[in-house]
Design an enzyme around this catalytic site. Structure first.
Site, short mmCIF file in Angstrom:
data_model
loop_
_atom_site.label_atom_id
_atom_site.label_comp_id
_atom_site.label_asym_id
_atom_site.label_seq_id
_atom_site.Cartn_x
_atom_site.Cartn_y
_atom_site.Cartn_z
N GLU A 183 0.02 -9.49 -0.62
CA GLU A 183 -1.39 -9.88 -0.55
C GLU A 183 -2.01 -9.94 -1.95
OE1 GLU A 183 -1.83 -6.84 2.45
OE2 GLU A 183 -2.85 -8.26 3.76
N GLY B 249 0.78 -5.15 0.97
CA GLY B 249 -0.32 -5.28 0.03
C GLY B 249 0.14 -5.91 -1.29
N GLU C 263 3.85 -5.09 7.60
CA GLU C 263 2.91 -4.12 8.19
C GLU C 263 3.14 -3.91 9.68
OE1 GLU C 263 2.18 -6.32 5.90
OE2 GLU C 263 0.59 -5.63 4.56
N ALA D 292 0.85 -1.19 0.00
CA ALA D 292 0.00 0.00 0.00
C ALA D 292 0.88 1.24 0.00
CB ALA D 292 -0.89 -0.01 1.24
#
Ligand SMILES: C/C=C(\C)C(=O)SCCNC(=O)CCNC(=O)[C@H](O)C(C)(C)COP(=O)(O)OP(=O)(O)OC[C@H]1O[C@@H](n2cnc3c(N)ncnc32)[C@H](O)[C@@H]1OP(=O)(O)O
Length: 719
Positions: free
Chosen positions: A103, A100, A123, A61
């Site tokens: 992911e 992310g 994270e 992200a």
């Protein structure tokens, strides 16, 4: 932000194009959603490959977006469309797949990794958890123990480890994208259901509770008071005990508790502060992006004490040939054996061969005439250092850079005795130098931009976090340390004990309180410095009041402790007692308690109960106050630099962001008010007097730390 191409007539290739790390910012999420829609609706497309531009799959992200309201499509629905589609989607992972980005790959049906790629869910290091399904999908794919370890530590793993764990389907030494395109074509027509991670059942170990309890104990011990790893464990528990959709809901609830927390803000600030710190500037206008460093192939280190040995190891293990110099045969031999042992242990740990062939040991400075750079690490004595620099100036070829590892002496005074003051700078390592990540690069007024660029770049090459600082006594780190240590000893005088002060600091988040840390470092070094500077010992005027020096409050207790031969862990006694010299288990010592009581009654001090709040405020606000003065004096360019120095050099708890960020979180007005209060109570402690910059910032409405620079600009700068 993502390129869409039809390749091999039937494969949609989606390339993320958001340099430098292809972070999943709002336009990228948009582009992925649109590209997937297009691929799924185009009958010509039979499979999809997702990759990242410039050999980097995706860094996760966009952390910069966390500070504002969510714009653009949320990530999870974008990723769910990938998994739900009826065409095989293959992630082609080059460079990195983090957060992310990882992911995203877990939502794809297949994963191909280039052999040099790194994968992970970092994270937790940002104070949050992998909330795009990472906590629910990874356990389903690789089981609870391995997933728990990756999620709670944020560790990056290699492509090979990812293959072993079952995260990726294939590792290739070739281009991952090419391999993925071939792979995708072969996947066409195969059933997709078993490839959808959300449909898998988490393999649940029989001892789940014990496993999670052990993990909880471990993170509480390793990172006391830090919330994110504990939330990660709860999320992983949900992956083991709940159906996928409920687990996803739990993940998002846990994320909500972390996302706006002070810890998350602090840890994200640390991420950017560390990167900002490398961007040095000089008053001349020279800076990190317009100054070229020299290449350093050979170096010399003078002095093979603890610091010198660590510096030799730091240089040699990155392939720089090193000449190590000592003044006596016995010291040289001893240093040689220790350096070789350190390098061999280090190489064994890293699974590489020790670079012993890069080392040369000598007693003669004459051997240094051809080296590119010298780092002097002799005893902390200005006269001795000046002699060394004069000698180096004669011996080394004109272009050799001359650096000093002094921890606080005047770098410009050393430059002044050489024939090349522009090629002189400080390289202040922290002990042990081959372990500690911080390097203060001290910019003297005559240091050239090339010299600073070279020292900064050499630090980076050695794996250090390098911060440029100005040339003032103690530079940044040690200059701030003094008022902090002073407050701790003043609190002892007033009624606190070493264990009470340490506990308050450890509860705040420090791994060790100030007294346990001093015992570890050794108390004799500071004592010698105080004797040399006339603060204690025979040079003190007998008419001088015992608790004053130059009209300022002075606490002689540390001197009294040293006079008893208590130098810390190495002597088995210091602020604490130890079972034997070298032991690390600190135990409260009744003799110290006696010493404090006798001392207080001798000086008529009525001990009082001191709260933990007062300990934290006096120790840490005074630390930040000196930081404000350093900014005022232009000895650090930005608050971020000071925080990075304290995070990496003095183990300031990362989830507090560093002393300057902590002050901003407490509120500058409150810090100012408390400093005023304590200064009124202790007017003979000038360090408690609020700095002009702190007052100025409060007057300007206490802007966030990232904006302080605008207010500092008007002040003088040495950087
Ligand atoms: C919910 C939460 C989700 C879904 C998340 O994904 S949270 C983010 C998880 N990802 C990370 O934590 C990765 C963070 N980045 C890194 O660890 C490293 O940057 C890297 C390994 C990806 C690359 O390292 P390196 O090659 O050394 O480069 P830099 O670290 O210097 O970075 C280059 C510039 O990119 C900026 N950057 C890096 N990652 C991000 C990111 N995820 N979001 C926004 N910006 C990022 C970094 O700040 C550097 O910027 P400049 O200093 O050049 O301005």
């Amino acid at each position: 932000m993502a390129r869409y191409e039809l390749v091999k007539r039937s494969v949609a290739l989606i390339t993320l194009t958001n340099p430098p790390v292809n972070a999943l910012s709002s336009p990228v999420r948009h582009a992925i959603a649109n590209s997937m829609e297009r691929a799924l609706s185009d009958p010509k497309v039979r499979a999809v490959v997702i990759c990242g531009e410039n050999g980097r799959f995706c860094g996760g992200a966009d952390i910069r977006e966390f500070a504002g309201p969510l714009r653009g499509p949320p990530l999870i629905p974008v990723l769910e469309a990938i998994e739900a589609g009826d065409k095989p989607v293959v992630a082609a992972i080059e460079g990195m797949a983090l957060g992310g980005g990882f992911e995203l790959a877990l939502f794809c049906h297949y994963r191909i990794a280039q052999s040099k790629a790194r994968l992970g869910l970092p994270e937790v290091t940002l104070g949050i958890l992998p909330a795009a399904g990472g906590t629910q999908r990874l356990p389903r794919l690789i089981g609870i123990p391995a997933a728990l370890e990756m999620i709670t530590t944020g560790r990056h793993i290699s492509a090979q480890e990812a293959l072993k764990l079952g995260i990726v389907d294939q590792v290739t030494d070739q281009n991952a994208c090419e391999t993925a395109l071939e792979f995708a074509l072969k996947a066409v027509g195969k059933p997709l259901s078993p490839r959808r991670v959300s449909t898998l059942t988490t393999p649940c170990p029989p001892d789940l509770d014990a496993l999670l309890e052990a993990a909880t104990m471990q993170v509480k011990k390793k990172t006391p008071g830090v919330m994110a790893p504990l939330a990660c464990i709860q999320a992983v528990r949900a992956a083991a005990t709940m159906p996928y959709s409920k687990g996803m809901k739990r993940e998002s609830e846990l994320m909500a508790t972390l996302f706006n927390s002070g810890q998350a803000r602090a840890l994200q600030y640390c991420f950017f502060a560390q990167r900002t710190a490398g961007k040095w500037t000089l008053p001349s206008g020279a800076q990190w992006n317009n100054s070229k460093p020299r290449e350093i192939r050979s170096a010399a280190v003078i002095g093979l004490g603890t610091m010198g040995r660590g510096i030799v190891v730091s240089l040699a293990r990155v392939g720089i040939s090193v000449i190590a110099v000592e003044s006596e045969k016995k010291l040289l031999e001893n240093g040689r054996q220790m350096v070789i042992g350190m390098l061999e242990r280090d190489a064994k740990r890293r699974g590489v061969s020790a670079s012993l062939n890069l080392l040369k040991f000598t007693l003669s400075l004459q051997d240094l005439k051809d080296v590119d750079l010298v780092i002097e690490a002799v005893f902390e004595d200005m006269a001795l250092k000046k002699r060394v620099f004069q000698e180096l100036s004669k011996v080394c070829r004109p272009g050799t850079l001359l650096c000093t590892n002094t921890s606080g002496l005047d770098v410009d005074a050393l430059a002044g005795v050489t024939d090349r003051p522009h090629l002189v700078a400080g390289m202040h390592f922290f002990s042990p130098a081959h372990v500690m990540k911080l390097l203060e690069v001290v910019c003297g007024p005559r240091s050239s931009s090339e010299t600073i660029a070279t020292a900064m770049s050499l630090g980076k090459k050695m794996g250090k976090v390098s911060v440029a600082v100005g040339n003032c006594p103690g530079f940044v780190g040690n200059r701030m340390l003094k008022p902090y240590l002073d407050q701790a000893t003043f609190l002892l005088e007033e009624g606190a004990t070493p264990e009470q002060i340490d506990k308050a600091l450890e509860d705040f988040g420090f791994a060790m309180g100030v007294f346990r840390m001093s015992d570890l470092a050794g108390l004799d070094v500071g004592w010698r410095v105080r004797k040399e500077s006339g603060l204690t010992g025979p040079d003190v005027d007998p008419k001088n009041p015992p608790r004053k020096r130059q009209g300022r409050r002075y606490c002689p207790i540390p001197d009294m402790v040293c006079e008893q031969g208590r130098f810390g862990q190495k002597t088995g006694r210091g602020w604490y007692k130890y079972d034997k010299p070298g032991d690390t288990n600190a135990k409260p010592d009744p003799l110290i308690q006696n010493l404090l009581e006798t001392y207080r009654s001798r000086y008529g001090i009525q001990p009082r109960n001191i709260s933990d709040q007062e300990i934290i405020e006096r120790c840490l606000f005074v630390l930040a106050n000196e930081g404000f003065r350093i900014l005022e004096d232009g000895m650090a360019a930005r608050p971020e630099d000071i925080d990075v120095i304290y995070l990496f050099g003095y183990a300031f708890p990362r989830h507090r962001g560093g002393p300057m960020f902590y002050a901003s979180m407490v509120g500058l007005e409150r810090v100012l008010e408390r400093l005023e209060h304590y200064h009124q109570a202790h007017p003979d402690v000038p360090h408690l007097e609020p700095s002009a910059l702190l007052k100025k910032l409060v007057a300007c409405g206490s802007p966030p730390v990232q904006q302080w620079r605008e207010h500092i600009k008007t002040m003088r700068s040495h950087l």
